[in-house]
Write an enzyme that holds these catalytic residues in place. Structure first.
Site, PDB file in Angstrom:
ATOM      1  N   HIS A   1      32.694  56.061  48.988  1.00  0.00           N
ATOM      2  CA  HIS A   1      31.839  56.074  50.182  1.00  0.00           C
ATOM      3  C   HIS A   1      31.336  54.660  50.406  1.00  0.00           C
ATOM      4  O   HIS A   1      30.888  54.001  49.446  1.00  0.00           O
ATOM      5  CB  HIS A   1      30.634  57.004  49.999  1.00  0.00           C
ATOM      6  CG  HIS A   1      31.044  58.418  49.768  1.00  0.00           C
ATOM      7  ND1 HIS A   1      31.448  59.247  50.783  1.00  0.00           N
ATOM      8  CD2 HIS A   1      31.150  59.128  48.626  1.00  0.00           C
ATOM      9  CE1 HIS A   1      31.776  60.419  50.279  1.00  0.00           C
ATOM     10  NE2 HIS A   1      31.619  60.377  48.972  1.00  0.00           N
TER      11      HIS A   1
ATOM     12  N   TYR B   1      27.019  51.236  57.977  1.00  0.00           N
ATOM     13  CA  TYR B   1      28.413  51.096  57.525  1.00  0.00           C
ATOM     14  C   TYR B   1      28.942  49.662  57.580  1.00  0.00           C
ATOM     15  O   TYR B   1      30.056  49.408  57.138  1.00  0.00           O
ATOM     16  CB  TYR B   1      29.317  52.020  58.347  1.00  0.00           C
ATOM     17  CG  TYR B   1      28.982  53.488  58.127  1.00  0.00           C
ATOM     18  CD1 TYR B   1      29.155  54.065  56.874  1.00  0.00           C
ATOM     19  CD2 TYR B   1      28.467  54.274  59.155  1.00  0.00           C
ATOM     20  CE1 TYR B   1      28.831  55.398  56.650  1.00  0.00           C
ATOM     21  CE2 TYR B   1      28.143  55.607  58.943  1.00  0.00           C
ATOM     22  CZ  TYR B   1      28.323  56.161  57.694  1.00  0.00           C
ATOM     23  OH  TYR B   1      28.002  57.473  57.470  1.00  0.00           O
TER      24      TYR B   1
HETATM   25  C1  DQA Z   1      30.673  58.187  54.220  1.00  0.00           C
HETATM   26  C2  DQA Z   1      29.369  58.940  53.927  1.00  0.00           C
HETATM   27  C3  DQA Z   1      29.396  60.322  54.534  1.00  0.00           C
HETATM   28  O1  DQA Z   1      28.157  61.002  54.259  1.00  0.00           O
HETATM   29  C4  DQA Z   1      29.560  60.237  56.027  1.00  0.00           C
HETATM   30  O2  DQA Z   1      29.674  61.532  56.584  1.00  0.00           O
HETATM   31  C5  DQA Z   1      30.693  59.373  56.450  1.00  0.00           C
HETATM   32  C6  DQA Z   1      30.970  58.151  55.703  1.00  0.00           C
HETATM   33  C7  DQA Z   1      30.643  56.736  53.718  1.00  0.00           C
HETATM   34  O3  DQA Z   1      31.705  56.127  53.612  1.00  0.00           O
HETATM   35  O4  DQA Z   1      29.559  56.197  53.448  1.00  0.00           O
HETATM   36  O5  DQA Z   1      31.338  59.631  57.456  1.00  0.00           O
HETATM   37  O6  DQA Z   1      31.741  58.863  53.545  1.00  0.00           O
END
Ligand code: DQA
Length: 151
Positions: free
Chosen positions: A102, A25
């Site tokens: 995402h 992330y």
């Molecule tokens: C997310 C991707 C999702 O699969 C995950 O559960 C998240 C973050 C992203 O921003 O990449 O919590 O939404």
């Protein structure tokens, strides 16, 4: 002049950004993302209401509140993307231009992340571009509002 309001809604665990799995992330915090959204919104002449919750019910209530109040929704539903029929139904009910974001590329990850209920009702989806995805989503919403097109 009242600026069009865009709700920028964030789901569970996104309050942990910066600490949470930085290899996936990145190092930006949710505050950094809010600052980027505020800067982008100012440039686009939009107002934003930026929120995060860990609770599915609260996220659904916030979507419902957008009806008659917001001109569009940018949403990172996080884990609820992959599980929540109720969130999908709420987004359908409000029928506003909606961009799903995402940070990570969910299609390069585990198979259970490849499906999103929210994508069925979103105008568009941006994934894998990190925080920049939020700024791109705001630009896309501005375009949809200007064209008065809600695909
Ligand atoms: C997310 C991707 C999702 O699969 C995950 O559960 C998240 C973050 C992203 O921003 O990449 O919590 O939404």
């Amino acid at each position: 002049m009242t600026l069009p309001l865009i709700a920028v809604l964030n789901g569970p665990n996104l309050n942990m950004l910066g600490l949470r799995e930085p290899g996936i992330y990145g190092s930006a915090t949710l505050d950094d993302i809010e600052a980027l959204c505020a800067e982008t919104a100012e440039e686009l002449n939009l107002a934003i209401d930026f929120r995060q919750t860990n609770a599915e019910a609260e996220l659904i209530s916030w979507v419902q509140e957008c009806r008659g109040r917001a001109a569009g929704i940018v949403i990172n539903p996080a884990g609820y993307s992959h599980t929540s029929v109720a969130l999908m139904d709420a987004l359908s009910a409000v029928a506003l231009p909606t961009v799903e974001v995402h940070l990570s590329n969910i299609h390069r990850r585990e198979a259970f992340r490849h499906h999103s209920y929210v994508s069925r009702v979103a105008s568009g989806v941006i994934c894998g571009l990190g925080p920049a995805g939020y700024a791109l989503a705001l630009r896309a919403i501005a375009g949809l509002i200007a064209a008065d097109e809600t695909p």
